[in-house]
Design a protein around this motif. Sequence first.
Motif, PDB file in Angstrom:
ATOM      1  N   LEU A  82      -4.342   2.615 -27.602  1.00 57.19           N
ATOM      2  CA  LEU A  82      -4.297   1.409 -28.429  1.00 57.19           C
ATOM      3  C   LEU A  82      -2.986   0.637 -28.230  1.00 57.19           C
ATOM      4  CD1 LEU A  82      -5.933   2.745 -31.700  1.00 57.19           C
ATOM      5  CD2 LEU A  82      -6.846   0.983 -30.168  1.00 57.19           C
ATOM      6  N   LEU A 107      -8.052   4.618 -43.875  1.00 56.19           N
ATOM      7  CA  LEU A 107      -8.042   3.378 -43.102  1.00 56.19           C
ATOM      8  C   LEU A 107      -9.214   2.494 -43.501  1.00 56.19           C
ATOM      9  CD1 LEU A 107      -6.106   5.195 -41.412  1.00 56.19           C
ATOM     10  CD2 LEU A 107      -7.002   4.059 -39.366  1.00 56.19           C
ATOM     11  N   GLY A 136      -4.371  -2.611 -27.384  1.00 55.77           N
ATOM     12  CA  GLY A 136      -4.594  -3.197 -28.697  1.00 55.77           C
ATOM     13  C   GLY A 136      -4.428  -4.707 -28.719  1.00 55.77           C
ATOM     14  N   GLU A 196     -10.147  -1.134 -38.941  1.00 55.55           N
ATOM     15  CA  GLU A 196      -9.210  -0.295 -38.196  1.00 55.55           C
ATOM     16  C   GLU A 196      -9.882   1.004 -37.758  1.00 55.55           C
ATOM     17  OE1 GLU A 196      -4.638   1.468 -38.524  1.00 55.55           O
ATOM     18  OE2 GLU A 196      -5.538   0.370 -40.206  1.00 55.55           O
ATOM     19  N   THR A 201     -11.956   0.323 -34.742  1.00 57.97           N
ATOM     20  CA  THR A 201     -11.113   0.153 -33.553  1.00 57.97           C
ATOM     21  C   THR A 201     -10.686   1.503 -32.989  1.00 57.97           C
ATOM     22  OG1 THR A 201     -10.310  -1.998 -34.301  1.00 57.97           O
ATOM     23  CG2 THR A 201      -8.951  -0.826 -32.694  1.00 57.97           C
ATOM     24  N   ARG A 202     -10.269   2.411 -33.873  1.00 61.15           N
ATOM     25  CA  ARG A 202      -9.879   3.748 -33.405  1.00 61.15           C
ATOM     26  C   ARG A 202     -11.072   4.472 -32.785  1.00 61.15           C
ATOM     27  NH1 ARG A 202      -4.992   5.440 -34.133  1.00 61.15           N
ATOM     28  NH2 ARG A 202      -5.622   7.549 -33.540  1.00 61.15           N
ATOM     29  N   ALA A 223     -10.976   8.543 -39.692  1.00 65.43           N
ATOM     30  CA  ALA A 223     -10.128   7.417 -40.076  1.00 65.43           C
ATOM     31  C   ALA A 223     -10.434   6.941 -41.490  1.00 65.43           C
ATOM     32  CB  ALA A 223     -10.300   6.271 -39.081  1.00 65.43           C
ATOM     33  N   ASP A 282      -3.746   6.922 -29.725  1.00 61.50           N
ATOM     34  CA  ASP A 282      -2.608   6.073 -30.083  1.00 61.50           C
ATOM     35  C   ASP A 282      -2.036   5.371 -28.861  1.00 61.50           C
ATOM     36  OD1 ASP A 282      -2.709   6.533 -32.776  1.00 61.50           O
ATOM     37  OD2 ASP A 282      -1.112   8.032 -32.802  1.00 61.50           O
ATOM     38  N   TYR A 336     -14.431   7.699 -36.351  1.00 61.78           N
ATOM     39  CA  TYR A 336     -14.609   6.735 -37.443  1.00 61.78           C
ATOM     40  C   TYR A 336     -14.493   7.430 -38.792  1.00 61.78           C
ATOM     41  CZ  TYR A 336     -16.462   3.334 -40.648  1.00 61.78           C
ATOM     42  OH  TYR A 336     -16.594   2.484 -41.722  1.00 61.78           O
ATOM     43  N   GLN A 356     -17.384  -5.847 -33.284  1.00 56.27           N
ATOM     44  CA  GLN A 356     -16.335  -5.524 -32.326  1.00 56.27           C
ATOM     45  C   GLN A 356     -16.957  -5.213 -30.973  1.00 56.27           C
ATOM     46  OE1 GLN A 356     -13.709  -2.436 -33.771  1.00 56.27           O
ATOM     47  NE2 GLN A 356     -12.983  -3.657 -35.501  1.00 56.27           N
TER      48      GLN A 356
END
Length: 304
Positions: free
Chosen positions: A300, A264, A304, A268, A271-272, A259, A297, A256, A235
Amino acid sequence: MIYNFGSINIDNVYRVPHLVTPGETLASLSYSQVLGGKGSNQSLALARAGAQVSHIGAIARDDGWISELLTESGVDTSYLAQLDDVASGHAVIQIDNNAENCIVLYAGANHAVPSQVIDDALSAAKPGDWLLAQNECGDLSALLDKALDKNLSIALNPAPMSEAIATLPLNRLAVLCVNRGEAVALLDALNARPNTDASDALLTALMAQFPEPEIILTLGSEGVLYGHRDDRIEQSVFSVDAQDTTAAGDTFVGYYLAARVAGLGAAEALTRARAASALCVQASGASSSIPTYDKVDRFLEQHG
């Protein structure tokens, strides 16, 4: 619960036109004092990401404001010792106009965490709980052995890197998170460094040495690589105007892990974590720059 054994520092932050060179006296553009340290940064990131986290560490009794700040942010401080005979850890940080930094650390209380505090914390932990650790305080070897005996899942961010890290039971970790420099140093210590320092080659070499844990290789402005068994993820970073990179890596680790513990998937969670880091570098300071869950949030939703 995530138990985080980590450093707590009082950061003295100086904004400078460029990083000072040997023999140079340089006037700073600004000064601030904020809570920092890899351990406290990661505890705050975990809490602001919505995780239950208990911090294991030590500060000077005169610095009780640190415990108050952590508690107000949602971090359990039941295992944060307050000592009478040693100063809190602290750091002198320069940040230049390109958002680069250099840091001088004084370990202080971070190297004086009472063993009883550690034992009490791990005694309270249950199988299935997590231990997060860095390499800024204490005996990691004894800590990891105790955590493994308790059947805890362990995430390790071995910064700053030392040759002793290579002697730890790294293949029994759940998550190993390193940057490029740390990856090179670890592979050197194992005599397993590939002929190239290309990111893919470093990740492949780490996965060959440690086939069990999830391995995260952070690459700064080049993004992040992930490897676990047959899975690989790459990523890129979010494009933002970086002002201060001080706590970006710690924010990434905390978000990370939060999540993943919340269920998750790796992609995902990455990404967070990247989004949280992107928000972090747009603000100054360490603890003060770590974003809350709702801000991530919103970011994103927009990017996103």
